[in-house]
Design a protein around this motif. Structure first.
Motif, short mmCIF file in Angstrom:
data_model
loop_
_atom_site.label_atom_id
_atom_site.label_comp_id
_atom_site.label_asym_id
_atom_site.label_seq_id
_atom_site.Cartn_x
_atom_site.Cartn_y
_atom_site.Cartn_z
N ARG A 32 0.88 -1.18 0.00
CA ARG A 32 0.00 0.00 0.00
C ARG A 32 0.91 1.22 0.00
O ARG A 32 1.70 1.44 0.93
CB ARG A 32 -0.88 -0.01 1.24
CG ARG A 32 -1.92 1.11 1.27
CD ARG A 32 -3.09 0.81 0.35
NE ARG A 32 -4.22 1.68 0.66
CZ ARG A 32 -4.52 2.79 -0.01
NH1 ARG A 32 -3.77 3.16 -1.03
NH2 ARG A 32 -5.58 3.49 0.33
N ALA A 34 1.81 5.47 -0.82
CA ALA A 34 1.37 6.86 -0.92
C ALA A 34 2.48 7.69 -1.56
O ALA A 34 3.66 7.41 -1.37
CB ALA A 34 1.01 7.43 0.45
N ALA A 57 -3.35 0.97 -7.17
CA ALA A 57 -3.62 2.34 -6.74
C ALA A 57 -2.49 2.89 -5.89
O ALA A 57 -1.83 2.18 -5.14
CB ALA A 57 -4.93 2.39 -5.97
N HIS A 59 -2.02 6.24 -3.28
CA HIS A 59 -2.69 7.35 -2.60
C HIS A 59 -1.86 8.62 -2.77
O HIS A 59 -0.67 8.63 -2.44
CB HIS A 59 -2.86 7.03 -1.12
CG HIS A 59 -3.51 8.13 -0.34
ND1 HIS A 59 -4.87 8.35 -0.33
CD2 HIS A 59 -2.96 9.10 0.45
CE1 HIS A 59 -5.14 9.39 0.43
NE2 HIS A 59 -4.00 9.87 0.91
N VAL A 61 -1.05 12.75 -2.12
CA VAL A 61 -1.24 13.91 -1.24
C VAL A 61 -0.56 15.10 -1.89
O VAL A 61 0.66 15.11 -2.06
CB VAL A 61 -0.65 13.67 0.16
CG1 VAL A 61 -0.80 14.94 1.02
CG2 VAL A 61 -1.31 12.48 0.84
N LEU A 78 -2.78 10.13 5.97
CA LEU A 78 -2.52 8.97 5.12
C LEU A 78 -3.40 7.81 5.59
O LEU A 78 -3.73 7.72 6.77
CB LEU A 78 -1.05 8.55 5.21
CG LEU A 78 -0.02 9.57 4.71
CD1 LEU A 78 1.39 9.09 5.05
CD2 LEU A 78 -0.15 9.78 3.20
N PRO A 79 -3.76 6.92 4.68
CA PRO A 79 -4.50 5.73 5.10
C PRO A 79 -3.71 4.95 6.14
O PRO A 79 -2.48 4.86 6.08
CB PRO A 79 -4.64 4.93 3.79
CG PRO A 79 -4.54 5.96 2.70
CD PRO A 79 -3.57 6.99 3.21
N VAL A 82 -1.05 2.25 5.01
CA VAL A 82 0.04 2.57 4.09
C VAL A 82 1.34 1.96 4.59
O VAL A 82 1.69 2.07 5.77
CB VAL A 82 0.18 4.11 3.93
CG1 VAL A 82 1.56 4.48 3.38
CG2 VAL A 82 -0.88 4.64 3.00
#
Length: 230
Positions: A32, A34, A57, A59, A61, A78-79, A82
């Motif tokens: 995962r 970002a 995917a 993420h 920012v 953030l998720p 991550v």
């Protein structure tokens, strides 16, 4: 969560190119991921917008923006799941800003181009970075990368010698290649380009990935193609 920052106040050194390829690599490796964009040009953010929906995917920012109606903390969230955060930083950071940026990373990668101007700028910046408390106490790892190596063999030799003489490890050399332009246009990373045309570029990433991960990704850390784009 492992935070990797591309950092060099000198503009045009390839921070975004490395950051986007790195984020795409991690996402395709099943982590995962970002991508945090501090550069006011928003290049990483635009890359995310053209990234194919069929790929894993990432993420995003847009940290360079001052979002209205929300707090900065909410904007930068953030998720919770991550695993890798890749940070693309802006050009023109002043010496006073460097210690704070270093605190936002676990590892820092400094790309440097083969030119006397870039080497001189890197020398000053690396001295500032070395004095940063988070680097000086060993809690942040730093490495340098020779980036966009091209035809002038004398300058390439000078850059490699310069980086080898620094206190931070010199871990990889990446050539200038049209494959990076192609990847940027497609919203993919260099490891998503399959076929013999990009094999050399992907192979040059192996020492960088090995240094960043220390074998944590197993077989995927060899820098091989994910085979998405022919």
């Amino acid at each position: 969560m492992h935070r990797i920052m591309l950092l060099n106040p000198k503009g045009g050194c390839g921070k975004t190119t490395i950051a986007t390829s790195l984020a795409s690599y991690y996402a395709a490796s099943g982590l995962r991921t970002a991508l945090v964009d501090y550069d006011s040009q928003g290049s990483s953010t635009r890359w995310l917008k053209v990234r194919p929906a069929t790929l894993d995917a990432i993420h995003g920012v847009a940290a360079y923006r001052n979002a209205t109606g929300v707090t900065r903390t909410w904007q930068m969230r953030l998720p919770v799941d991550v695993q890798r955060v890749v940070v693309d930083t802006a050009a023109g950071l002043g010496p006073a800003q460097v210690p704070d940026m270093a605190l936002r990373a676990d590892v820092i990668v400094v790309p440097v181009l083969p030119s006397r101007i870039d080497m001189d700028a890197a020398m000053d910046f690396l001295a500032v970075l070395e004095r940063s408390p988070a680097v000086r106490d060993g809690s942040r790892r730093v490495a340098v990368v020779a980036n966009r190596l091209r035809g002038n063999k004398r300058l390439v030799r000078e850059l490699k010698a310069f980086l080898a003489a620094q206190s931070f490890p010199y871990i990889a050399s990446l050539r200038e290649s049209s494959n990076y332009e192609r990847a940027a246009e497609l919203g993919v990373g260099i490891h998503d380009l399959d076929g013999s045309r990009s094999h050399t570029d992907r192979d040059q990433w192996r020492p960088l990935l090995a240094w960043l991960e220390g074998g944590r990704l197993g077989a995927n850390a060899d820098g091989g193609a994910h085979g998405v784009v022919g």
